[in-house]
Write a protein that holds these residues in place. Sequence first.
Motif, mmCIF file in Angstrom:
data_model
loop_
_atom_site.group_PDB
_atom_site.id
_atom_site.type_symbol
_atom_site.label_atom_id
_atom_site.label_comp_id
_atom_site.label_asym_id
_atom_site.label_seq_id
_atom_site.Cartn_x
_atom_site.Cartn_y
_atom_site.Cartn_z
ATOM 1 N N LYS A 121 -53.224 -66.980 1.647
ATOM 2 C CA LYS A 121 -53.212 -65.665 1.315
ATOM 3 C C LYS A 121 -54.366 -65.306 1.004
ATOM 4 C CE LYS A 121 -50.464 -66.203 -1.823
ATOM 5 N NZ LYS A 121 -49.085 -65.841 -2.633
ATOM 6 N N ALA A 122 -54.314 -63.847 1.684
ATOM 7 C CA ALA A 122 -55.517 -62.581 0.725
ATOM 8 C C ALA A 122 -55.820 -62.865 -0.690
ATOM 9 C CB ALA A 122 -55.639 -61.734 1.449
ATOM 10 N N GLY A 123 -56.829 -63.064 -1.400
ATOM 11 C CA GLY A 123 -56.687 -63.323 -2.890
ATOM 12 C C GLY A 123 -56.255 -64.904 -3.739
ATOM 13 N N ASP A 124 -56.272 -65.922 -2.652
ATOM 14 C CA ASP A 124 -55.842 -67.019 -3.278
ATOM 15 C C ASP A 124 -57.240 -67.347 -3.317
ATOM 16 O OD1 ASP A 124 -53.842 -67.179 -2.945
ATOM 17 O OD2 ASP A 124 -53.483 -69.191 -1.214
ATOM 18 N N LEU A 125 -58.021 -68.005 -4.444
ATOM 19 C CA LEU A 125 -58.876 -68.910 -4.710
ATOM 20 C C LEU A 125 -58.972 -70.223 -4.634
ATOM 21 C CD1 LEU A 125 -59.140 -66.897 -8.262
ATOM 22 C CD2 LEU A 125 -60.152 -65.915 -6.149
ATOM 23 N N LEU A 126 -60.292 -70.515 -4.038
ATOM 24 C CA LEU A 126 -60.057 -72.403 -3.784
ATOM 25 C C LEU A 126 -61.419 -72.522 -4.264
ATOM 26 C CD1 LEU A 126 -59.495 -70.593 -0.499
ATOM 27 C CD2 LEU A 126 -59.640 -72.628 -0.271
ATOM 28 N N PHE A 127 -61.558 -73.814 -5.201
ATOM 29 C CA PHE A 127 -62.626 -74.391 -6.210
ATOM 30 C C PHE A 127 -62.785 -75.941 -5.169
ATOM 31 C CE2 PHE A 127 -59.531 -71.517 -8.557
ATOM 32 C CZ PHE A 127 -60.468 -70.784 -9.408
ATOM 33 N N CYS A 159 -74.333 -62.620 -1.267
ATOM 34 C CA CYS A 159 -72.669 -62.953 -0.544
ATOM 35 C C CYS A 159 -72.352 -62.607 0.450
ATOM 36 C CB CYS A 159 -71.655 -62.121 -1.679
ATOM 37 S SG CYS A 159 -72.756 -62.208 -3.364
ATOM 38 N N ALA A 160 -70.889 -63.510 1.540
ATOM 39 C CA ALA A 160 -70.960 -63.211 2.416
ATOM 40 C C ALA A 160 -70.266 -63.979 2.936
ATOM 41 C CB ALA A 160 -71.914 -64.257 3.378
ATOM 42 N N ILE A 161 -69.389 -63.499 4.397
ATOM 43 C CA ILE A 161 -67.994 -63.263 4.746
ATOM 44 C C ILE A 161 -68.398 -65.554 5.752
ATOM 45 C CG2 ILE A 161 -65.593 -63.267 5.891
ATOM 46 C CD1 ILE A 161 -66.703 -60.190 5.864
ATOM 47 N N ILE A 162 -67.371 -66.373 4.818
ATOM 48 C CA ILE A 162 -67.575 -67.925 5.685
ATOM 49 C C ILE A 162 -66.750 -67.539 6.076
ATOM 50 C CG2 ILE A 162 -69.705 -68.289 4.699
ATOM 51 C CD1 ILE A 162 -67.077 -69.969 2.312
ATOM 52 N N ASP A 163 -65.920 -69.100 6.748
ATOM 53 C CA ASP A 163 -65.013 -69.866 7.059
ATOM 54 C C ASP A 163 -64.723 -70.764 5.832
ATOM 55 O OD1 ASP A 163 -64.804 -68.677 9.746
ATOM 56 O OD2 ASP A 163 -66.076 -70.616 11.325
ATOM 57 N N ILE A 164 -63.923 -70.847 5.899
ATOM 58 C CA ILE A 164 -62.761 -71.465 4.597
ATOM 59 C C ILE A 164 -63.209 -72.987 5.242
ATOM 60 C CG2 ILE A 164 -60.905 -72.547 2.960
ATOM 61 C CD1 ILE A 164 -59.053 -69.638 3.618
ATOM 62 N N TYR A 165 -64.325 -74.001 4.298
ATOM 63 C CA TYR A 165 -64.205 -75.244 4.600
ATOM 64 C C TYR A 165 -63.648 -76.523 3.842
ATOM 65 C CZ TYR A 165 -67.375 -74.041 0.427
ATOM 66 O OH TYR A 165 -68.552 -73.536 -0.386
ATOM 67 N N ALA A 166 -63.167 -77.799 4.041
ATOM 68 C CA ALA A 166 -62.717 -79.175 3.552
ATOM 69 C C ALA A 166 -64.113 -79.377 2.859
ATOM 70 C CB ALA A 166 -62.282 -79.615 4.160
ATOM 71 N N GLU A 167 -65.606 -79.677 2.857
ATOM 72 C CA GLU A 167 -66.775 -80.241 2.014
ATOM 73 C C GLU A 167 -66.398 -80.257 0.458
ATOM 74 O OE1 GLU A 167 -71.341 -80.876 1.416
ATOM 75 O OE2 GLU A 167 -70.759 -79.349 2.913
ATOM 76 N N ASN A 168 -66.040 -80.810 -0.637
ATOM 77 C CA ASN A 168 -66.374 -80.813 -1.589
ATOM 78 C C ASN A 168 -65.020 -80.099 -2.424
ATOM 79 O OD1 ASN A 168 -68.375 -82.924 -1.825
ATOM 80 N ND2 ASN A 168 -70.027 -81.040 -1.616
ATOM 81 N N TYR A 169 -63.514 -80.095 -1.458
ATOM 82 C CA TYR A 169 -62.962 -78.844 -1.929
ATOM 83 C C TYR A 169 -62.101 -79.827 -2.602
ATOM 84 C CZ TYR A 169 -57.925 -77.161 -2.204
ATOM 85 O OH TYR A 169 -56.876 -76.698 -2.398
ATOM 86 N N MET A 170 -61.619 -78.937 -3.901
ATOM 87 C CA MET A 170 -61.185 -79.395 -5.612
ATOM 88 C C MET A 170 -59.123 -78.935 -5.221
ATOM 89 S SD MET A 170 -62.766 -79.575 -8.693
ATOM 90 C CE MET A 170 -62.105 -80.656 -10.249
ATOM 91 N N LEU A 171 -59.125 -77.490 -5.623
ATOM 92 C CA LEU A 171 -57.546 -76.994 -5.332
ATOM 93 C C LEU A 171 -58.279 -75.143 -5.072
ATOM 94 C CD1 LEU A 171 -57.282 -75.787 -8.697
ATOM 95 C CD2 LEU A 171 -58.511 -78.053 -9.080
ATOM 96 N N CYS A 172 -56.907 -75.057 -5.124
ATOM 97 C CA CYS A 172 -56.802 -73.622 -4.971
ATOM 98 C C CYS A 172 -55.535 -73.364 -6.098
ATOM 99 C CB CYS A 172 -55.989 -73.424 -2.839
ATOM 100 S SG CYS A 172 -55.373 -71.705 -2.843
ATOM 101 N N ARG A 173 -55.878 -71.795 -6.226
ATOM 102 C CA ARG A 173 -54.978 -71.557 -7.276
ATOM 103 C C ARG A 173 -54.683 -69.695 -6.983
ATOM 104 N NH1 ARG A 173 -52.287 -74.141 -10.503
ATOM 105 N NH2 ARG A 173 -52.672 -72.767 -11.997
ATOM 106 N N SER A 174 -53.689 -69.434 -7.284
ATOM 107 C CA SER A 174 -53.374 -68.037 -6.558
ATOM 108 C C SER A 174 -52.759 -67.518 -7.351
ATOM 109 C CB SER A 174 -51.386 -68.614 -5.695
ATOM 110 O OG SER A 174 -51.132 -66.806 -5.150
ATOM 111 N N MET A 175 -52.392 -65.593 -7.927
ATOM 112 C CA MET A 175 -52.525 -65.023 -8.626
ATOM 113 C C MET A 175 -51.453 -64.303 -8.337
ATOM 114 S SD MET A 175 -55.011 -65.735 -10.594
ATOM 115 C CE MET A 175 -56.307 -66.732 -10.267
ATOM 116 N N CYS A 176 -50.933 -64.408 -7.297
ATOM 117 C CA CYS A 176 -50.114 -64.103 -6.446
ATOM 118 C C CYS A 176 -48.461 -64.552 -5.783
ATOM 119 C CB CYS A 176 -50.778 -62.656 -5.079
ATOM 120 S SG CYS A 176 -51.386 -60.935 -5.887
#
Length: 176
Positions: A121-127, A159-176
Motif C-alpha cells: 500500500k502507499a506509504g508502506d516502508l520496505l527495509f 531521489c527517484a521513483i523505482i520498481d520495488i526490488y527483492a535484492e537484500n530485502y529484509m522486512l516491510c512495515r506499515s503505518m496504516c
Amino acid sequence: MKLFFALILVIFTLFVSANANVESQIDRLAEFGESMNITLSQSVCNAAAAKAEHYATCGCPYVWGGTSCGCGGSGGMDCSGIVYTSFREAGWTGITRTTSTQYRQGTSCSGCSGSDTKGCKAGDLLFYCFGCSGGVPDHVIMAIGGNRAVQCPEPGQDCAIIDIYAENYMLCRSMC
C-alpha cells in the motif's frame, strides 16, 4: 552582591537540571513510541507517498542525514530523511528520523515484500540490508503504488521513483 550571584547560580543550575530531565523523558517517550504498533489512516499514508513522489521527481539530491529539499539542487535527503519529511508534511509527526528506528515502527506488512508487491500500500516502508550490522537495516524505500517506490539511494544520485526490488530485502512495515 555575592548573595545575588549565588542565587542566580542556584536558579541557573536548577533550570539546566530540569531541562536535562525533560530531554531525558522525551528520549524515553520516543524510544517507547518506536516500538508501538502504529495504525494511521490510509489517507495519511497516501499523502506521505504523494509528498515522497514529489521529492523523487523534482531533482532532490541525496544528502546523508538530509531532511529538507528545495528541489532542483538546494538541500537534499537520504533514504530515511525522505520518509521522515514526507510523513511529517502529511501531518504525522510521530515518525522517527533514521532507518535504524523507523523499522521498529508500525506493524508488519501483509502481502508486501521485495518479491511480492501485490499487497503493498502507499506509504508502506520496505527495509533492506546492504552491509548492515546486528540485524538492523541500513536502507528504506517507501511504496507509492503500482509496484513502485521512492528511494534516495546514495551520494551523487537524486531521489527517484523505482520498481520495488527483492535484492537484500529484509522486512516491510506499515503505518496504516
